[in-house]
Enzyme design. Structure first.
Site, PDB file in Angstrom:
ATOM      1  N   ASP A   6       0.839  -1.196   0.000  1.00  0.00           N
ATOM      2  CA  ASP A   6       0.000   0.000   0.000  1.00  0.00           C
ATOM      3  C   ASP A   6       0.879   1.252   0.000  1.00  0.00           C
ATOM      4  O   ASP A   6       1.873   1.320   0.737  1.00  0.00           O
ATOM      5  CB  ASP A   6      -0.885  -0.043   1.251  1.00  0.00           C
TER       6      ASP A   6
ATOM      7  N   GLU B  59       1.409  -0.443  -5.108  1.00  0.00           N
ATOM      8  CA  GLU B  59       0.471   0.642  -5.381  1.00  0.00           C
ATOM      9  C   GLU B  59       1.365   1.866  -5.573  1.00  0.00           C
ATOM     10  O   GLU B  59       1.901   2.393  -4.606  1.00  0.00           O
ATOM     11  CB  GLU B  59      -0.491   0.854  -4.217  1.00  0.00           C
TER      12      GLU B  59
END
Length: 601
Positions: free
Chosen positions: A319, A358
């Site tokens: 993330d 990401e």
């Protein structure tokens, strides 16, 4: 490399924790609510950074935490408060979930009764180091572990919402029907609610607010490491890999008003600070872990190794991954040569794992799509947006073709590293994408101000639910067209769980706090015809090998002739077909916007 955490060895139980600036550290052992404090010893005669203690006997299963004493001077990075029970950053199991409480941030308020206790682990069986099940180019299925099975009628009620439920035979059968190559589990390590949620009667549902980086959340994985290991093994036996979505960019200790739960009370240097001492917030969550600080990288690598060695996972999705490459001597910006990448590549347990970035955060130069190391896959939001724009009627044919052909403008002509997706946990579901022009997030308690404002969505003439046969038909055609585009695209593809059968979140495009019917997958409302369509698309994709765009092929216009410049540039151009001449990749597909069709031929 120093060893941290708690472990049993040679008839004794050993504890070690990093707290360089502490004046004293205590190991706290719990028997029920009774707490015993044992002074730890600083490691090294010259004032080392670590504190250690060894106790006779094998204390497997014992509950423990730490307390640290030193200066309380938050403005200068000193957060020592012996009233705070601190969770071991290297804990692998906890006895309860985190709960938000004002006492966590109040100096002198004792938190021993509310903070989870770590559990001393026994000897963990190691999983044989097998190659990953998942190979780039396959189908990743993004799963919110709790929401996925909470409403499944055939999963035993006591098992619903847990990691173990993913190994239920009917869940596995569903995954195999879709041709899933790997499930990507949204965070399953222990997290805490954001401070504003409890007063609203809400709680964090997604898990992107961790405190303990390798301790499984007891609510999602009550069986601990063994439950995850058994589930991974059951899925692997059916050819399905497991990818963990992990958050190493910030922790749930939040900003300067947040709690003292773990790292903040032990080694606050784990967080990135500006020259004036203020916390850097490249994550939007109040703090940012500093990957120029070697102990942060060591903790990250230890967590990754643990999940591979003890659980057998195939890989990881990171993330806000640019945070991994920020800080210290390589400055506040992103550095593609940051140390963490080489350390992962050099680690024998991690070098062959699937790594997915990401590739954006909110820091300086925060959008880094295409700049992660060779071999890393990357979420491709350009695919998402260009495909949505095209089917909405606002995007051009050239942009669509570029995305479907593997986004060579981003990743180059070599092995495609793109993870193509239409929808993910963050944003509208696929069904809502064609049913809502505007977000409807009022249930989140922020006056509909949260969530993305621009979604490139449309509603087919009616906002939200409709019983009009014409609207229903148009939405059905648009979903199929979007899905056909995804499955015909070069690269790895990702499907958000439930999108294959029309899952809705009632127009909520930021359901991070909706541990409710809004966020749960409603299996009783499955569009089984759509599900069958997706299964057929997946089978045809696998037969055509869409991992890489074929070197030789033809772009064809509606009349079957080779596409000319005028065909690409014509106003409203919406038809193109591609036929491969590469026998190793027998791909053929066509896009027809006028007739709302995208087909693998």
């Amino acid at each position: 490399m120093a060893r941290y955490g708690a472990w049993v060895e040679a008839g004794a139980t050993h504890f070690a924790v990093r707290a360089p600036l502490a004046d004293a550290v205590w190991l706290c052992l719990f028997e029920g609510q009774a707490e015993e404090r044992i002074a730890m010893v600083r490691d090294g005669d010259d004032g080392g950074d670590d504190w250690r203690v060894s106790l006779p006997g094998e204390l497997t299963g014992a509950r423990y935490g730490y307390r640290a004493e030193g200066a309380w001077d938050p403005q200068n990075g000193r957060w020592f408060d012996p009233a705070k029970l601190l969770v071991d950053p290297y804990a692998v199991e906890l006895d309860r979930r985190f709960v938000q409480d004002p006492a966590l941030a109040l100096y002198g308020a004792d938190t021993g009764a509310i903070v989870p206790r770590a559990i001393v682990p026994g000897a963990m069986p190691l999983v044989a180091p097998l190659p990953p099940c998942f190979a780039p180019g396959g189908l990743i299925y993004e799963v919110n572990v709790r929401g996925f099975t909470m409403l499944h009628p055939d999963v035993p009620e006591a098992q619903r919402g847990t990691v173990a439920a993913l190994a239920h035979p009917l869940i596995i059968a569903h995954l195999k029907k879709l041709g899933v190559g790997a499930v990507e589990l949204m965070p399953i390590v222990a997290w805490i609610d954001e401070r504003h949620l409890p007063p609203l009667g809400l709680r964090n549902f997604w898990g992107y607010n961790p405190v303990a980086m390798m301790a499984l959340d007891p609510g999602l994985c009550p069986g601990g490491v063994g439950e995850l290991r058994d589930t991974v093994a059951a899925l692997r036996a059916e050819g399905i890999g497991v990818i963990l979505d992990l958050v190493f960019n910030h922790t749930g200790e939040s900003d300067v008003l947040g709690g003292v739960l773990s790292l903040r009370g032990l080694d606050n240097a784990a967080y990135a600070h500006a020259p004036d001492g203020a916390l850097i917030n490249d994550t939007g969550c109040g703090n940012t872990l500093d990957f120029a600080h070697a102990p942060v990288r060591e903790l990250t690598l230890a967590a990754l190794r643990h999940f591979v060695a003890s659980c057998g996972v195939d890989g990881f999705r990171f993330d806000l991954a640019p945070v991994l490459a920020r800080g210290g001597q390589f400055g506040p910006g992103f550095d593609a040569a940051a140390p963490i990448f080489a350390e992962i590549a050099a680690d024998p347990l991690l070098a062959d794992r699937v790594m997915i970035a990401e590739p954006w955060d909110i820091g300086p130069g925060g959008y880094q799509l295409g700049r992660f190391p060779a071999g890393w896959l990357e979420w491709n939001d350009a695919f998402r947006d260009d495909v949505r724009r095209f089917w909405k009627g606002e995007g051009g044919l050239g942009a669509l073709a570029t995305r479907m052909a593997g986004s060579a403008d981003v990743f180059g002509e070599q092995q495609c590293r793109s993870v193509n997706f239409l929808a993910a946990h963050d944003g509208f579901t696929l069904a809502d994408l064609v049913a809502y022009e505007q977000r409807h997030n009022h249930a989140n308690g922020e006056d509909n101000r949260d969530g993305h404002g621009e979604n490139h969505s449309w509603n087919c003439g009616v906002e939200g639910w409709s019983d009009s046969p014409d609207v229903i038909a148009r939405r059905g055609a648009d979903r199929r067209a979007l899905l056909g585009t995804l499955f015909a695209s070069t690269g790895t593809i990702m499907l958000s769980a439930g999108d294959e059968f029309g899952r809705t979140q009632q127009g909520n495009n930021n359901a991070y706090c909706q541990d409710s019917a809004i966020g749960w997958v409603d299996w009783s409302a499955r569009d089984e015809a759509l599900e069958d369509y997706v299964a057929a698309l997946s089978a045809r994709r696998r037969a055509g090998d869409f991992a890489q765009f074929p070197r030789d092929g033809r772009w064809l216009a509606r009349d079957g002739a080779t596409m000319a410049a005028a065909d690409w540039e014509a106003a409203g151009a919406g038809y193109v077909a591609h036929v491969s001449d590469d026998p190793d990749r027998p791909q053929a597909w066509r896009i027809d916007r006028d007739n709302r069709r995208a087909e693998i031929l």
